[in-house]
Design a protein around this motif. Structure first.
Motif, short mmCIF file in Angstrom:
data_model
loop_
_atom_site.label_atom_id
_atom_site.label_comp_id
_atom_site.label_asym_id
_atom_site.label_seq_id
_atom_site.Cartn_x
_atom_site.Cartn_y
_atom_site.Cartn_z
N ARG A 1 6.40 -9.08 5.06
CA ARG A 1 6.59 -8.07 3.11
C ARG A 1 5.98 -8.35 2.48
O ARG A 1 5.64 -9.50 2.03
N GLN A 2 5.96 -7.14 1.89
CA GLN A 2 5.32 -7.21 0.33
C GLN A 2 6.37 -6.27 -0.84
O GLN A 2 6.45 -5.61 -1.12
N PRO A 3 7.29 -7.89 -1.24
CA PRO A 3 8.19 -7.63 -2.85
C PRO A 3 7.90 -7.02 -3.76
O PRO A 3 8.48 -5.80 -4.50
N ASP A 4 6.24 -6.87 -4.04
CA ASP A 4 5.97 -6.51 -4.77
C ASP A 4 5.47 -4.70 -4.82
O ASP A 4 6.22 -4.28 -5.64
N THR A 5 5.79 -4.79 -3.63
CA THR A 5 5.19 -3.26 -3.81
C THR A 5 6.85 -2.54 -2.50
O THR A 5 6.81 -1.21 -2.73
N GLY A 6 7.52 -2.99 -2.65
CA GLY A 6 8.27 -3.13 -1.50
C GLY A 6 7.95 -2.26 -0.15
O GLY A 6 9.29 -2.13 1.07
N THR A 7 6.71 -2.65 0.19
CA THR A 7 6.85 -2.29 1.69
C THR A 7 5.93 -3.11 2.50
O THR A 7 5.81 -4.53 2.14
N SER A 8 5.67 -3.45 3.83
CA SER A 8 5.06 -4.12 5.04
C SER A 8 3.81 -3.77 5.37
O SER A 8 3.29 -2.47 5.57
N MET A 9 3.15 -4.64 5.64
CA MET A 9 1.78 -4.44 6.22
C MET A 9 1.89 -5.49 8.07
O MET A 9 2.26 -6.16 8.02
#
Length: 364
Positions: free
Chosen positions: A83-91
């Motif tokens: 989870r990437q909180p800064d962008t609100g996306t996941s990788m």
């Protein structure tokens, strides 16, 4: 309705267990904590993947590290999401160990195999009454499925178009040794109840077959709603156009998972040699009596397989099919080895270039 919306139109909530999660996957995921979450790939798009998690559906890309080493997720894979909180996306940063892997050979000089789907329990090999009911094509499909580690089941669809549906099974009996064969009609519902033992909660079934055999119609029937487009079949040759363009996983109301695949025009067996013995069990048993352990069943003296043909215990057609696939496998294996060597040379060339650049920087 979009493909992703179709998958989750049910109001039911999904847990990892309903997606096929087990103890071995849980053990592999133990080293990840905090900002990581597991999910399962339900479809692949050009640059992103649709992922099912316990929180719902999401889109995610893959990390550069995975892409550089050529580890690309397949439909059915269980993956680790960061989870990437800064962008609100996941990788997607990792692919968890696969229980089974269904691949097929693709044209090309390197002999690469194309991954079709992962973590499949059962493969429905869908054919249809009429021109598509081809024993030699089924032998190819069976070789691929046996090599994948999944259980093959042959479905003869469009029984409603046959004059006598009871004769369809006998047409392919010589190649379906030990494999369940189910005659059905996805349009009328005839024979569908025979699929129940394979469509169980948390179990994954993949559908493969040529275009026009009714895979999309069967998916719609099983889901009891239209989620896949269907097309007409040409009367001249019984072939259909590709109405399914992407591999996609659906969840039935009882919790079974079904993966639909685009129709396969070519059934290359690639390097699936491990599936030959199960596809031709009678030849495997006869070969134990050959004089030479490495007998190719062509011109060698003391060949028990050719003797069985001469005595009428094995059909010449069956042996010729075996020999043709064996030669194709040998050729594909040679291409794969050449391709691996070429890839290894390229890798070392890149490493050498990096090393030269580092030395040049130090000298300056």
């Amino acid at each position: 309705m979009t493909p992703d919306a179709a998958q989750f139109s049910s109001s039911r909530e999904f847990t990892l267990e309903t997606l096929g999660w087990d103890e071995s996957l849980a053990s592999a995921f133990e080293r990840y904590r905090d900002s990581y979450t597991p999910g399962r790939v339900s479809s692949r798009h050009r640059t992103t993947f649709a992922i099912i998690t316990e929180s719902g559906s999401m889109q995610a890309g893959i990390s550069g590290a995975l892409r550089r080493v050529g580890r690309i997720p397949a439909v059915g894979d269980f993956v680790v999401l960061h989870r990437q909180p800064d962008t609100g996306t996941s990788m997607i940063v990792d692919i968890l160990p696969r229980k089974t892997l269904f691949t097929r050979g693709v044209p090309g000089r390197d002999g690469d195999d194309q991954v079709v789907a992962a973590n499949i329990d059962t493969v429905f090999i869908v054919t249809a009454a009429g021109a598509d009911l081809n024993r030699h094509r089924l032998e190819r499909y069976l070789t691929l499925v046996h090599a994948s580690g999944a259980e093959p089941v042959i479905l003869i669809n469009k029984a409603d178009l046959a004059i006598d549906p009871s004769t369809l099974t006998s047409e392919i009996a010589p190649v379906a040794t030990g494999v369940p064969v189910i005659t059905l009609s996805a349009v009328t519902g005839y024979g569908l109840s025979a699929l129940d033992p394979f469509l169980l909660p948390g179990r994954t079934v993949a559908l493969i077959g040529s275009s026009g055999v009714g895979k999309s119609t069967l998916i719609n029937t099983l889901l009891q709603r239209t989620v896949q487009d269907t097309g007409r079949v040409r009367e001249s040759d019984g072939k259909g156009r590709h109405t399914t363009s992407v591999r996609q996983m659906f969840i039935l109301e009882n919790g079974a998972l079904v993966i639909d695949n685009p129709g396969l025009r070519e059934v290359g067996i690639g390097t699936a040699g491990s599936g030959m013995n199960d596809t031709f069990p009678e030849i495997r048993e006869l070969a134990a009596g050959c004089r030479f352990s490495d007998c190719r069943h062509e011109h060698e003296p003391g060949c028990a397989v050719r003797e069985a043909v001469a005595e009428g215990l094995l059909s010449q057609d069956r042996l010729e099919s075996y020999l043709m696939l064996a030669k194709e496998l040998e050729f594909q294996q040679e291409k794969a080895e050449i391709g691996l060597a070429r890839s290894e040379r390229k890798r070392w060339k890149e490493i050498s270039k990096v090393a030269r650049d580092i030395r040049g920087t130090k000298e300056r």
